[in-house]
Scaffold this motif. Sequence first.
Motif, PDB file in Angstrom:
ATOM      1  N   VAL A  28       5.800 -12.946 -10.175  1.00 46.81           N
ATOM      2  CA  VAL A  28       7.204 -12.657  -9.880  1.00 46.81           C
ATOM      3  C   VAL A  28       7.923 -12.085 -11.088  1.00 46.81           C
ATOM      4  O   VAL A  28       8.914 -11.382 -10.975  1.00 46.81           O
ATOM      5  CB  VAL A  28       7.932 -13.918  -9.366  1.00 46.81           C
ATOM      6  N   PHE A  29       7.387 -12.415 -12.279  1.00 48.92           N
ATOM      7  CA  PHE A  29       8.019 -11.918 -13.501  1.00 48.92           C
ATOM      8  C   PHE A  29       7.357 -10.656 -14.021  1.00 48.92           C
ATOM      9  O   PHE A  29       7.764 -10.110 -15.036  1.00 48.92           O
ATOM     10  CB  PHE A  29       7.972 -13.002 -14.579  1.00 48.92           C
ATOM     11  N   ALA A  30       6.308 -10.179 -13.328  1.00 50.73           N
ATOM     12  CA  ALA A  30       5.589  -8.995 -13.789  1.00 50.73           C
ATOM     13  C   ALA A  30       6.458  -7.750 -13.712  1.00 50.73           C
ATOM     14  O   ALA A  30       6.379  -6.863 -14.552  1.00 50.73           O
ATOM     15  CB  ALA A  30       4.327  -8.801 -12.956  1.00 50.73           C
ATOM     16  N   ARG A  31       7.305  -7.671 -12.687  1.00 49.46           N
ATOM     17  CA  ARG A  31       8.218  -6.543 -12.543  1.00 49.46           C
ATOM     18  C   ARG A  31       9.635  -7.080 -12.535  1.00 49.46           C
ATOM     19  O   ARG A  31      10.014  -7.850 -11.663  1.00 49.46           O
ATOM     20  CB  ARG A  31       7.966  -5.779 -11.241  1.00 49.46           C
ATOM     21  N   LYS A  32      10.406  -6.723 -13.539  1.00 50.43           N
ATOM     22  CA  LYS A  32      11.802  -7.145 -13.608  1.00 50.43           C
ATOM     23  C   LYS A  32      12.687  -5.933 -13.374  1.00 50.43           C
ATOM     24  O   LYS A  32      12.817  -5.091 -14.248  1.00 50.43           O
ATOM     25  CB  LYS A  32      12.098  -7.776 -14.963  1.00 50.43           C
ATOM     26  N   PRO A  33      13.250  -5.818 -12.175  1.00 47.28           N
ATOM     27  CA  PRO A  33      14.057  -4.631 -11.876  1.00 47.28           C
ATOM     28  C   PRO A  33      15.188  -4.461 -12.864  1.00 47.28           C
ATOM     29  O   PRO A  33      15.949  -5.393 -13.125  1.00 47.28           O
ATOM     30  CB  PRO A  33      14.592  -4.920 -10.462  1.00 47.28           C
ATOM     31  N   GLY A  34      15.289  -3.293 -13.424  1.00 48.25           N
ATOM     32  CA  GLY A  34      16.378  -2.974 -14.333  1.00 48.25           C
ATOM     33  C   GLY A  34      17.449  -2.202 -13.609  1.00 48.25           C
ATOM     34  O   GLY A  34      17.363  -1.951 -12.407  1.00 48.25           O
ATOM     35  N   ALA A  35      18.466  -1.802 -14.336  1.00 51.68           N
ATOM     36  CA  ALA A  35      19.605  -1.121 -13.728  1.00 51.68           C
ATOM     37  C   ALA A  35      19.196   0.168 -13.046  1.00 51.68           C
ATOM     38  O   ALA A  35      19.786   0.578 -12.049  1.00 51.68           O
ATOM     39  CB  ALA A  35      20.656  -0.852 -14.795  1.00 51.68           C
ATOM     40  N   ALA A  36      18.175   0.849 -13.602  1.00 57.63           N
ATOM     41  CA  ALA A  36      17.772   2.142 -13.039  1.00 57.63           C
ATOM     42  C   ALA A  36      16.497   2.035 -12.214  1.00 57.63           C
ATOM     43  O   ALA A  36      15.940   3.046 -11.790  1.00 57.63           O
ATOM     44  CB  ALA A  36      17.582   3.156 -14.171  1.00 57.63           C
ATOM     45  N   ASP A  37      16.032   0.829 -11.984  1.00 57.21           N
ATOM     46  CA  ASP A  37      14.767   0.622 -11.292  1.00 57.21           C
ATOM     47  C   ASP A  37      15.034   0.103  -9.887  1.00 57.21           C
ATOM     48  O   ASP A  37      15.783  -0.848  -9.701  1.00 57.21           O
ATOM     49  CB  ASP A  37      13.922  -0.382 -12.070  1.00 57.21           C
ATOM     50  N   LYS A  38      14.421   0.715  -8.890  1.00 53.46           N
ATOM     51  CA  LYS A  38      14.636   0.270  -7.518  1.00 53.46           C
ATOM     52  C   LYS A  38      13.915  -1.047  -7.260  1.00 53.46           C
ATOM     53  O   LYS A  38      12.822  -1.293  -7.765  1.00 53.46           O
ATOM     54  CB  LYS A  38      14.125   1.330  -6.540  1.00 53.46           C
ATOM     55  N   ILE A  39      14.562  -1.877  -6.473  1.00 57.32           N
ATOM     56  CA  ILE A  39      13.952  -3.127  -6.032  1.00 57.32           C
ATOM     57  C   ILE A  39      13.075  -2.814  -4.825  1.00 57.32           C
ATOM     58  O   ILE A  39      13.536  -2.258  -3.833  1.00 57.32           O
ATOM     59  CB  ILE A  39      15.034  -4.156  -5.682  1.00 57.32           C
ATOM     60  N   ARG A  40      11.818  -3.179  -4.924  1.00 50.52           N
ATOM     61  CA  ARG A  40      10.829  -2.853  -3.887  1.00 50.52           C
ATOM     62  C   ARG A  40      10.835  -3.952  -2.820  1.00 50.52           C
ATOM     63  O   ARG A  40      10.579  -5.121  -3.107  1.00 50.52           O
ATOM     64  CB  ARG A  40       9.450  -2.686  -4.506  1.00 50.52           C
ATOM     65  N   ILE A  41      11.141  -3.531  -1.600  1.00 47.97           N
ATOM     66  CA  ILE A  41      11.359  -4.455  -0.486  1.00 47.97           C
ATOM     67  C   ILE A  41      10.226  -4.361   0.530  1.00 47.97           C
ATOM     68  O   ILE A  41       9.772  -3.270   0.888  1.00 47.97           O
ATOM     69  CB  ILE A  41      12.690  -4.138   0.229  1.00 47.97           C
ATOM     70  N   GLY A  42       9.807  -5.534   1.034  1.00 51.43           N
ATOM     71  CA  GLY A  42       8.934  -5.614   2.190  1.00 51.43           C
ATOM     72  C   GLY A  42       9.719  -6.192   3.355  1.00 51.43           C
ATOM     73  O   GLY A  42      10.403  -7.218   3.200  1.00 51.43           O
ATOM     74  N   LEU A  43       9.676  -5.551   4.504  1.00 49.62           N
ATOM     75  CA  LEU A  43      10.440  -5.986   5.679  1.00 49.62           C
ATOM     76  C   LEU A  43       9.499  -6.637   6.684  1.00 49.62           C
ATOM     77  O   LEU A  43       8.582  -5.990   7.202  1.00 49.62           O
ATOM     78  CB  LEU A  43      11.148  -4.785   6.309  1.00 49.62           C
ATOM     79  N   ILE A  44       9.719  -7.900   6.958  1.00 49.80           N
ATOM     80  CA  ILE A  44       8.914  -8.650   7.923  1.00 49.80           C
ATOM     81  C   ILE A  44       9.710  -8.789   9.208  1.00 49.80           C
ATOM     82  O   ILE A  44      10.715  -9.510   9.259  1.00 49.80           O
ATOM     83  CB  ILE A  44       8.526 -10.032   7.365  1.00 49.80           C
ATOM     84  N   GLY A  45       9.282  -8.079  10.235  1.00 48.98           N
ATOM     85  CA  GLY A  45      10.010  -8.042  11.504  1.00 48.98           C
ATOM     86  C   GLY A  45      10.823  -6.774  11.599  1.00 48.98           C
ATOM     87  O   GLY A  45      11.879  -6.654  10.974  1.00 48.98           O
ATOM     88  N   THR A  46      10.321  -5.816  12.366  1.00 50.47           N
ATOM     89  CA  THR A  46      11.006  -4.516  12.461  1.00 50.47           C
ATOM     90  C   THR A  46      11.466  -4.237  13.886  1.00 50.47           C
ATOM     91  O   THR A  46      11.402  -3.113  14.369  1.00 50.47           O
ATOM     92  CB  THR A  46      10.082  -3.383  11.963  1.00 50.47           C
ATOM     93  N   GLY A  47      11.933  -5.292  14.553  1.00 52.25           N
ATOM     94  CA  GLY A  47      12.522  -5.128  15.878  1.00 52.25           C
ATOM     95  C   GLY A  47      13.931  -4.567  15.761  1.00 52.25           C
ATOM     96  O   GLY A  47      14.254  -3.850  14.811  1.00 52.25           O
ATOM     97  N   PRO A  73       3.411  -2.886  18.174  1.00 56.58           N
ATOM     98  CA  PRO A  73       3.199  -1.536  17.622  1.00 56.58           C
ATOM     99  C   PRO A  73       4.447  -0.668  17.597  1.00 56.58           C
ATOM    100  O   PRO A  73       4.704   0.023  16.610  1.00 56.58           O
ATOM    101  CB  PRO A  73       2.124  -0.953  18.546  1.00 56.58           C
ATOM    102  N   GLU A  74       5.237  -0.694  18.685  1.00 57.01           N
ATOM    103  CA  GLU A  74       6.428   0.146  18.725  1.00 57.01           C
ATOM    104  C   GLU A  74       7.424  -0.246  17.628  1.00 57.01           C
ATOM    105  O   GLU A  74       8.063   0.615  17.010  1.00 57.01           O
ATOM    106  CB  GLU A  74       7.110   0.038  20.099  1.00 57.01           C
ATOM    107  N   ASN A  75       7.551  -1.533  17.397  1.00 56.19           N
ATOM    108  CA  ASN A  75       8.455  -1.999  16.347  1.00 56.19           C
ATOM    109  C   ASN A  75       7.973  -1.550  14.966  1.00 56.19           C
ATOM    110  O   ASN A  75       8.757  -1.079  14.139  1.00 56.19           O
ATOM    111  CB  ASN A  75       8.564  -3.525  16.380  1.00 56.19           C
ATOM    112  N   LEU A  76       6.692  -1.730  14.738  1.00 53.46           N
ATOM    113  CA  LEU A  76       6.136  -1.361  13.435  1.00 53.46           C
ATOM    114  C   LEU A  76       6.283   0.130  13.190  1.00 53.46           C
ATOM    115  O   LEU A  76       6.625   0.560  12.081  1.00 53.46           O
ATOM    116  CB  LEU A  76       4.667  -1.778  13.360  1.00 53.46           C
ATOM    117  N   GLN A  77       6.047   0.921  14.215  1.00 57.39           N
ATOM    118  CA  GLN A  77       6.200   2.372  14.083  1.00 57.39           C
ATOM    119  C   GLN A  77       7.639   2.734  13.732  1.00 57.39           C
ATOM    120  O   GLN A  77       7.885   3.607  12.880  1.00 57.39           O
ATOM    121  CB  GLN A  77       5.783   3.056  15.385  1.00 57.39           C
ATOM    122  N   LYS A  78       8.597   2.067  14.354  1.00 56.86           N
ATOM    123  CA  LYS A  78      10.001   2.340  14.070  1.00 56.86           C
ATOM    124  C   LYS A  78      10.334   1.998  12.617  1.00 56.86           C
ATOM    125  O   LYS A  78      10.992   2.769  11.903  1.00 56.86           O
ATOM    126  CB  LYS A  78      10.890   1.522  15.016  1.00 56.86           C
TER     127      LYS A  78
END
Length: 403
Positions: A28-47, A73-78
């Motif tokens: 969790v500490f390997a990547r520390k988002p800085g002011a110019a660094d995007k926070i990388r998001i994983g989305l669980i549930g794409t309904g 499948p349709e949700n994941l594709q969206k």
Amino acid sequence: MSSFTTSRRQFVTTGLAAMAGLSVPDSVFARKPGAADKIRIGLIGTGSRGSGLATLIKDIPELALVACCDVIPENLQKGMSLAEKGARAYTDYRKLLEDKSLDAVIIATPLYLHYPMAVDALKAGKHIYLEKSMTYDIPQAIDLVKKVRSSGLVFQIGYQYRYYGLYHRVKEIINQNWLGKITHFECQYNRNSNWRFPVNDPKQERAVNWRMYREYCGGPLSELCAHEIDVVNYLLDSHPLKVVGLGGINYWKDGRDTYDNIRTVYDYPNGVKASVTSVLSNAYNGYSIRILGDKATVEILRDKAYIYPETTNNAKGVVDGVSGATLALTTQGKGVELAFGKPGEESLEPTVYALQDFVNCIKTKKKPISNVETGRDGSIAIHMGNAAADTESVQVWKPEYSA
């Protein structure tokens, strides 16, 4: 998560393994988002809700949606159509959590999956934005507070109205005593529909229409009225002390076992009562919250609010029949729209403000306004309301709920 048709017991069993020794991995500490660094998001549930969040994320420069997970499948594709180029697709959320490049996850799945998925995400060292309501039952709410407190991670609940200027303004005028002594809240979230979504594969009926079944959620109280319960808690800086309620399936007799109507009354400190209602056979006034004080009333709608002063130019205590009748009919003043926000300031969709604060909390290690404790209080209130309707008995807030 191989399929939504897998039983809740299987999900809970696999999701709760090795929970006792919860700790934050070094990753969790390997990547520390800085002011110019995007926070990388994983989305669980794409309904419907998850894809809506994905749409909003596209316009938030600090966030990058780089992974999506859904079993339909349709949700994941969206979801993938709204993600960054090169994003990864998953049907098993645990595989997504293994991605050490992810800083955070958004969980937008059916309610019964919130707790096991949140616990697994904490173990994986991910910051979490969890859609409301927080947990399926009271023990889960109490336990999740302990786990979040020991994690050192940002944990935000998707009650976006806590971030919306309209509600900040209402709270401000309450604190400034515009309404006088507040005695009642009248909350409703009504619809005129069966609340079902079309299903292409009959085998996925319960997966798609999980809101109809108690195995997966708490019905209208957890899926609609949750926002209003949280708003009352927010405006009063408190939680309910007890609740009574009645509910039933009186209109949509289509195999569902969650209520199609429920009426509850919550009792808060200082005798304040909050009625919370949802009816699925009549949409009159839809969403609204009325706050009743002895000086004025505020009516909150979707994106605006009106204040109605109590008329004070008639002397109270008039005993004349005509005057008394006139006074009774004219105590309500003309409504005035309540201004909020800075002049010329764009008012965004409330969830945008919530997501922006999620970014800020991750970067500054601040505690979100909508956090695990406020989420716990909302979830417990919801479960108390459903239990009151189920048993037709008074449900009381227990001391251990606030530990």
